[in-house]
Design a protein around this motif. Structure first.
Motif, PDB file in Angstrom:
ATOM      1  N   TYR A 254       0.813  -1.213   0.000  1.00  0.00           N
ATOM      2  CA  TYR A 254       0.000   0.000   0.000  1.00  0.00           C
ATOM      3  C   TYR A 254       0.852   1.271   0.000  1.00  0.00           C
ATOM      4  O   TYR A 254       0.314   2.376   0.001  1.00  0.00           O
ATOM      5  N   VAL A 273      -1.949   2.994  -6.299  1.00  0.00           N
ATOM      6  CA  VAL A 273      -3.031   2.436  -5.494  1.00  0.00           C
ATOM      7  C   VAL A 273      -3.024   0.923  -5.639  1.00  0.00           C
ATOM      8  O   VAL A 273      -2.959   0.403  -6.758  1.00  0.00           O
ATOM      9  N   TYR A 274      -3.078   0.219  -4.516  1.00  0.00           N
ATOM     10  CA  TYR A 274      -3.232  -1.231  -4.520  1.00  0.00           C
ATOM     11  C   TYR A 274      -4.667  -1.529  -4.076  1.00  0.00           C
ATOM     12  O   TYR A 274      -4.971  -1.475  -2.878  1.00  0.00           O
ATOM     13  N   PRO A 275      -5.573  -1.823  -5.010  1.00  0.00           N
ATOM     14  CA  PRO A 275      -7.004  -1.857  -4.663  1.00  0.00           C
ATOM     15  C   PRO A 275      -7.482  -3.180  -4.079  1.00  0.00           C
ATOM     16  O   PRO A 275      -8.671  -3.316  -3.790  1.00  0.00           O
ATOM     17  N   ASP A 424      -6.322   2.815  -0.010  1.00  0.00           N
ATOM     18  CA  ASP A 424      -6.223   1.980  -1.205  1.00  0.00           C
ATOM     19  C   ASP A 424      -7.309   0.908  -1.256  1.00  0.00           C
ATOM     20  O   ASP A 424      -7.938   0.701  -2.305  1.00  0.00           O
ATOM     21  N   ALA A 428     -10.548   4.148  -2.208  1.00  0.00           N
ATOM     22  CA  ALA A 428     -10.348   4.232  -3.657  1.00  0.00           C
ATOM     23  C   ALA A 428     -11.436   3.474  -4.412  1.00  0.00           C
ATOM     24  O   ALA A 428     -11.906   3.911  -5.469  1.00  0.00           O
TER      25      ALA A 428
END
Length: 548
Positions: A254, A273-275, A424, A428
């Motif tokens: 993240y 962004v790590y969703p 994230d 997001a």
């Protein structure tokens, strides 16, 4: 129209198709001893007990509904590669309606299914055939056409180049045609083949050899797809590659940034962004380390799901399960396109398939671990928690244990930087705008300046949960109910594309795999149905299927 029951113990009929009267005995067996109390029970791979020698109309209706929903969704996502279009939107809405009607049928309300099945009943009447027999034939012929003609007609490759693109295409085509021939061979089922060699070929097309051949061909197509596109310019691929590699260095995913430094980097996609949830990269890290590409892990997850689905499906020699049914979680239309894009749904499909197989085979601890890993992989799996809790063979205790273990997997990243994790993994995703090319109702409505608020989603989701709750009781109810819940969210999401539909589609296949018992085959009982229709002046339709 008022129902008119006939003699007790035989069947109940009214305008439509015959449905067998459920027997009171359950066919469940206890789970093996695990660390938890043996409150849940393991269940057989067949769905509900049917009267011995009775008509197979309930089975035909369930299979037809589940596979018709799967087929409509397949056509919808393949039509425009998962983007909005008139025909694509119509197909996924039809699929949604069929799935809802089928789950209602599993819950004991066949009204909607009866309306949708009216054309089949009319056609069966004209042909002088029982409705279940015609439904069975039409369903499987449609599946054969879809898997056989899908690869030649639709095989998109956005980033592939070189000789491996052709290899992937021809392997897909061969796998699809072989699978289609296997279905048609099972449907034809000649009683006396012309020669021993013909008998061997016929048996091979419907059995383990064909299953293995299609699986190898489809896996080869997936490998060729990865080799043809070693560096796809899509954000998902790069964030998975970098986050998986960063695990070994102790880097918080993240906090990472994934950018290639080229103009138009990743086509404006996510770069910081790590969703997802951490288990996505944890599961893919070994494949990144050993083979240099996380997509091999996604392909491996689909192979695991196929094997689990095959273990769930009954070994009914007369039914066209093999080689196609378990393979439909892998050879859905444009599956290599999905793999090329690095979409992560295969991980969820693999985890849930293993969970269902573990529950049905009495491996309670493995089922808890598989569901926990799925919960720690992508956020929307949490929508399945209520459905899992009301599945008697899994139950609230195992569900709570899976939730606890899933949180334990995610906790190190939450504790390391709660703000980064929340930004994230939560914020997001909630802040995504509505896109007019989204294959969903909000995307469709956006073309006309209409805003679909969360209230619509909440009402639709409440209805989906109600139907899933009423259909509870066995593996089929869990998978079909879960598919409806997830599909409802996808249809009403602000951004829904190809990959989002593949998880509920896979659950529909797993539900189908658990529907039949080893002796169920509507084609074999057509003669008995004809005799019943002769004995009773009203044409057969479905009775309500009582859930224990």
């Amino acid at each position: 129209m008022a129902r008119r029951p006939v003699a007790a113990g035989s069947a109940r009929v009214w305008h439509g198709a015959v449905m067998a009267t459920p027997v009171p005995e359950a066919r469940a067996v206890p789970l093996r001893a695990t660390a938890e109390p043996p409150e849940p029970v393991a269940e057989p791979t067949g769905q509900r007990a049917e009267p011995v020698g009775g008509p197979a109309a309930p089975t035909a209706a369930r299979v037809a509904g589940l596979l018709a929903g799967w087929a409509a969704l397949s056509v919808g996502i393949a039509a425009k590669d998962g983007r909005y279009g008139g025909y694509a939107m119509a197909a996924v809405l039809i699929g949604w309606a069929v799935v809802a009607a089928t789950v209602a049928l599993l819950a004991g309300n066949g009204s909607a299914a009866s309306v949708l099945g009216r054309p089949v009943r009319l056609a069966a009447r004209r042909l002088g055939r029982p409705t279940p027999w015609l439904s069975w034939q039409v369903t499987w012929v449609a599946v054969a056409l879809l898997v056989g003609l899908g690869p030649p007609l639709r095989h998109p490759h956005y980033y592939g180049h070189g000789a491996f693109v052709g290899v992937a295409k021809w392997l897909q085509i061969t796998a699809g045609l072989l699978a289609a021939v296997g279905v048609l061979a099972a449907l034809a089922r000649p009683s006396r083949p012309a020669s021993p060699a013909a008998a061997w070929v016929w048996a091979a097309l419907r059995g383990r050899r064909a299953f293995t051949a299609v699986l190898l061909l489809a896996t080869g197509a997936g490998i060729a797809t990865v080799l043809a596109a070693p560096d796809p310019q899509i954000d998902v691929f790069h964030l998975l590659q970098e986050s998986s590699a960063g695990l070994g260095d102790g880097v918080n995913m993240y906090h990472q940034v994934w950018a290639t430094g080229r103009p138009g980097d990743l086509h404006g996609g996510l770069t910081d962004v790590y969703p997802y949830l951490p288990a996505t990269s944890i599961l893919l890290a070994p494949f990144r380390l050993l083979f240099g590409d996380v997509r091999y892990g996604l392909l491996a997850a689909l192979v695991v799901a196929v094997c689990a689905a095959r273990a769930l499906a009954p070994r009914a020699a007369s039914a066209p399960w093999m080689p196609v049914l378990p393979l439909l979680v892998l050879i859905f239309p444009s599956y290599c396109y999905s793999l090329e894009q690095s979409w992560t749904e295969p991980l969820l499909v693999g985890c849930l398939a293993v969970m269902m197989w573990a529950v049905c085979s009495g491996r309670g601890l493995l089922a808890v671990v598989a569901f926990a890993v799925a919960l720690a992989t992508k956020q929307h799996v949490a929508l399945l928690v209520p459905v899992a809790a009301v599945w008697p063979a899994f139950g609230p205790r195992r569900t709570a244990a899976a939730c606890g273990l899933g949180f334990a997997i995610v906790a190190p990243w939450v504790l390391d930087d709660p703000a980064a994790f929340f930004h994230d993994a939560v914020r997001a995703n909630l802040d995504y705008p509505v896109l007019d090319h989204s294959l969903s109702v909000p995307g469709w409505a956006d073309h006309y300046g209409i805003h679909v608020g969360f209230g619509v989603t909440a009402v639709a989701l409440a209805v989906a949960y109600l139907l899933a709750w009423r259909a509870r009781g066995d593996a089929t109810g869990f998978a079909a109910g879960g598919a409806l819940v997830l599909l409802t969210v996808v249809e009403l999401n602000k951004q829904s594309f190809f990959n989002h539909y593949t998880l509920p589609m896979a659950l529909l296949i797993l539900a189908t795999a658990t529907t039949l018992g080893p002796g169920d085959d509507p084609a074999r009982t057509s003669a008995s149905l004809v005799r019943q229709r002769t004995a009773h002046p009203l044409e057969a339709t479905a009775t309500q299927d009582q859930t224990p």
